[in-house]
Design an enzyme around this catalytic site. Structure first.
Site, PDB file in Angstrom:
ATOM      1  N   ASN A   9      56.640  57.090 -30.299  1.00  0.00           N
ATOM      2  CA  ASN A   9      55.737  55.356 -30.109  1.00  0.00           C
ATOM      3  C   ASN A   9      56.111  54.702 -31.208  1.00  0.00           C
ATOM      4  O   ASN A   9      55.282  54.690 -32.480  1.00  0.00           O
ATOM      5  CB  ASN A   9      54.313  55.912 -30.267  1.00  0.00           C
ATOM      6  CG  ASN A   9      53.405  55.097 -30.337  1.00  0.00           C
ATOM      7  OD1 ASN A   9      53.711  54.323 -29.984  1.00  0.00           O
ATOM      8  ND2 ASN A   9      52.496  55.244 -30.399  1.00  0.00           N
ATOM      9  N   TRP A  10      56.425  53.435 -30.426  1.00  0.00           N
ATOM     10  CA  TRP A  10      57.055  52.485 -31.861  1.00  0.00           C
ATOM     11  C   TRP A  10      56.324  51.465 -32.055  1.00  0.00           C
ATOM     12  O   TRP A  10      56.589  51.464 -33.087  1.00  0.00           O
ATOM     13  CB  TRP A  10      58.788  51.782 -31.075  1.00  0.00           C
ATOM     14  CG  TRP A  10      59.912  53.083 -31.025  1.00  0.00           C
ATOM     15  CD1 TRP A  10      59.564  54.086 -31.545  1.00  0.00           C
ATOM     16  CD2 TRP A  10      60.921  52.268 -31.051  1.00  0.00           C
ATOM     17  NE1 TRP A  10      61.501  54.789 -31.077  1.00  0.00           N
ATOM     18  CE2 TRP A  10      62.003  53.234 -31.038  1.00  0.00           C
ATOM     19  CE3 TRP A  10      61.033  51.162 -29.960  1.00  0.00           C
ATOM     20  CZ2 TRP A  10      63.631  53.645 -30.769  1.00  0.00           C
ATOM     21  CZ3 TRP A  10      62.825  50.567 -29.831  1.00  0.00           C
ATOM     22  CH2 TRP A  10      63.867  52.346 -29.709  1.00  0.00           C
ATOM     23  N   LYS A  11      55.504  51.939 -31.157  1.00  0.00           N
ATOM     24  CA  LYS A  11      54.161  51.010 -31.875  1.00  0.00           C
ATOM     25  C   LYS A  11      54.885  49.035 -31.744  1.00  0.00           C
ATOM     26  O   LYS A  11      55.173  48.874 -30.799  1.00  0.00           O
ATOM     27  CB  LYS A  11      53.386  51.360 -33.311  1.00  0.00           C
ATOM     28  CG  LYS A  11      53.108  52.553 -33.301  1.00  0.00           C
ATOM     29  CD  LYS A  11      51.591  53.023 -34.481  1.00  0.00           C
ATOM     30  CE  LYS A  11      51.883  54.739 -33.542  1.00  0.00           C
ATOM     31  NZ  LYS A  11      50.359  55.096 -35.160  1.00  0.00           N
ATOM     32  N   HIS A  95      45.699  55.610 -26.807  1.00  0.00           N
ATOM     33  CA  HIS A  95      46.025  56.105 -28.227  1.00  0.00           C
ATOM     34  C   HIS A  95      44.981  55.538 -29.012  1.00  0.00           C
ATOM     35  O   HIS A  95      44.072  54.169 -28.780  1.00  0.00           O
ATOM     36  CB  HIS A  95      47.459  55.049 -28.757  1.00  0.00           C
ATOM     37  CG  HIS A  95      47.679  55.273 -29.781  1.00  0.00           C
ATOM     38  ND1 HIS A  95      47.536  55.282 -31.340  1.00  0.00           N
ATOM     39  CD2 HIS A  95      48.751  56.272 -30.272  1.00  0.00           C
ATOM     40  CE1 HIS A  95      47.853  55.774 -32.279  1.00  0.00           C
ATOM     41  NE2 HIS A  95      48.597  56.503 -31.997  1.00  0.00           N
ATOM     42  N   GLU A  97      44.912  53.869 -32.374  1.00  0.00           N
ATOM     43  CA  GLU A  97      44.911  51.948 -31.791  1.00  0.00           C
ATOM     44  C   GLU A  97      44.775  51.281 -30.660  1.00  0.00           C
ATOM     45  O   GLU A  97      43.605  50.304 -31.493  1.00  0.00           O
ATOM     46  CB  GLU A  97      45.836  52.339 -33.302  1.00  0.00           C
ATOM     47  CG  GLU A  97      46.115  53.294 -33.869  1.00  0.00           C
ATOM     48  CD  GLU A  97      47.932  52.665 -34.489  1.00  0.00           C
ATOM     49  OE1 GLU A  97      48.791  51.967 -33.589  1.00  0.00           O
ATOM     50  OE2 GLU A  97      47.775  53.515 -35.022  1.00  0.00           O
ATOM     51  N   GLU A 167      45.930  63.900 -31.302  1.00  0.00           N
ATOM     52  CA  GLU A 167      46.673  62.747 -32.790  1.00  0.00           C
ATOM     53  C   GLU A 167      44.749  63.224 -34.346  1.00  0.00           C
ATOM     54  O   GLU A 167      44.014  62.299 -33.569  1.00  0.00           O
ATOM     55  CB  GLU A 167      46.865  61.545 -32.495  1.00  0.00           C
ATOM     56  CG  GLU A 167      48.583  61.352 -31.513  1.00  0.00           C
ATOM     57  CD  GLU A 167      48.947  60.378 -31.978  1.00  0.00           C
ATOM     58  OE1 GLU A 167      50.137  61.004 -31.718  1.00  0.00           O
ATOM     59  OE2 GLU A 167      48.474  59.337 -31.817  1.00  0.00           O
ATOM     60  N   GLY A 234      55.738  58.272 -34.722  1.00  0.00           N
ATOM     61  CA  GLY A 234      55.065  57.143 -35.179  1.00  0.00           C
ATOM     62  C   GLY A 234      56.446  57.061 -35.679  1.00  0.00           C
ATOM     63  O   GLY A 234      56.840  56.297 -35.578  1.00  0.00           O
ATOM     64  N   GLY A 235      56.244  56.754 -37.535  1.00  0.00           N
ATOM     65  CA  GLY A 235      56.228  56.213 -38.091  1.00  0.00           C
ATOM     66  C   GLY A 235      58.291  56.964 -38.198  1.00  0.00           C
ATOM     67  O   GLY A 235      58.813  56.021 -37.948  1.00  0.00           O
TER      68      GLY A 235
HETATM   69  P1  13P Z   1      52.195  58.592 -37.378  1.00  0.00           P
HETATM   70  O1  13P Z   1      53.614  59.378 -37.231  1.00  0.00           O
HETATM   71  O2  13P Z   1      53.027  56.874 -38.299  1.00  0.00           O
HETATM   72  O3  13P Z   1      51.605  58.918 -38.152  1.00  0.00           O
HETATM   73  O4  13P Z   1      51.695  57.838 -36.147  1.00  0.00           O
HETATM   74  C1  13P Z   1      51.785  58.799 -35.183  1.00  0.00           C
HETATM   75  C2  13P Z   1      51.635  57.746 -34.472  1.00  0.00           C
HETATM   76  O5  13P Z   1      50.019  57.358 -34.079  1.00  0.00           O
HETATM   77  C3  13P Z   1      52.008  58.035 -32.698  1.00  0.00           C
HETATM   78  O6  13P Z   1      51.450  57.901 -32.049  1.00  0.00           O
END
Ligand code: 13P
Length: 258
Positions: A9-11, A95, A97, A167, A234-235
């Site tokens: 997930n590149w956000k 998600h 967020e 998550e 994510g990251g």
């Molecule tokens: P991180 O891997 O950056 O903790 O993020 C997880 C995430 O929210 C993937 O959707």
């Protein structure tokens, strides 16, 4: 047998040119890896460019959100048919967020899940508790509510095309993961809930991913757990070596488990 699955997930990262570059590097780096489904969800503006880079590869394209309506006066929103039009196979829904910062509710997530099925997109439904909820001892109540709410009016026969991502919010982007025991007990709870809602057979076919600070160094701890079918990253998905490392670790661990 559930196929292991690693999704990135590149956000809100990557311009189109950055995205194309990373996507091409991923295609090259993941070419030889077997036995793991891989997907990446770039921001909307980079979907077409990344889709082009993934063409002919086995890496799937995903979006990070969508609206539940087919079309209409919904300024700023994106419809499912627009996602399939650019080659998406997956869509991340609910998600944390989006729930935290954009007011998404279980009901809204449910509408989106139903819209995803209508358009043959595979929803990756995210659930997870906040730190405060974990401290209050209501983790299972929260996750139960999110799973039940998101999957209302879904048929058991559709469950093979649902991915659930657990998550814990306190583990996202913090470098602080759940312990394997914490992850496993929530994964077991989710699968038991799915069995209650859709039957054992349908529940056994659902892939449940762990997400929250997954790195190449800790990926094996999670994906080696019974009932953890992969990761939502994510990251670490923004770096070709880190993401490929997680995929490679998953392939290794799951091949050994077979
Ligand atoms: P991180 O891997 O950056 O903790 O993020 C997880 C995430 O929210 C993937 O959707």
């Amino acid at each position: 047998m559930r196929r292991p699955f690693i999704a990135g997930n590149w956000k809100m990262h990557m311009t189109t040119s950055e995205a194309s570059g990373l996507a091409s590097e991923l295609v090259a780096a993941c070419r030889e890896i077997d036995g793991v489904d891989i997907a990446v969800a770039p921001p909307f503006t980079a979907l077409a460019a990344v889709g082009k880079a993934f063409a002919g590869s086995s890496i799937g394209l995903g979006a990070q959100n969508m609206h539940w309506e087919d079309k209409g006066a919904f300024t700023g929103e994106i419809a499912a048919a627009m996602l399939t039009d650019v080659g998406c196979r997956y869509v991340i829904l609910g998600h944390s967020e989006r729930r935290q910062f954009f007011g998404e509710t279980d009901e809204g997530v449910n509408r989106k899940v139903l819209a995803a099925f209508k358009h043959k997109l595979i929803p990756i439904v995210c659930v997870g508790e906040s730190e405060e909820e974990r401290d209050r001892g209501v983790t299972f109540v929260i996750v139960d509510r999110q799973v039940t709410g998101a999957l209302k009016n879904v048929a058991a026969s559709q469950m093979a095309n649902v991915v659930v991502a657990y998550e814990p919010i306190w583990a996202i982007g913090t470098g602080r993961t759940a312990t394997p025991a914490q992850a496993q007990e929530v994964h077991q709870t989710i699968r038991a809930k799915l069995a209650g809602l859709f039957g054992n057979e349908a529940a056994a076919g659902v892939r449940i991913l762990y997400g929250g600070s997954v790195m190449p160094e800790n990926a094996a701890e999670f994906v080696s757990l019974e009932g953890v079918d992969g990761a939502l990253v994510g990251g670490a998905s923004l770096k070709v070596d880190a993401f490929t490392g997680i995929v490679t670790e998953t392939a290794r661990v799951k091949a050994t488990a077979r």
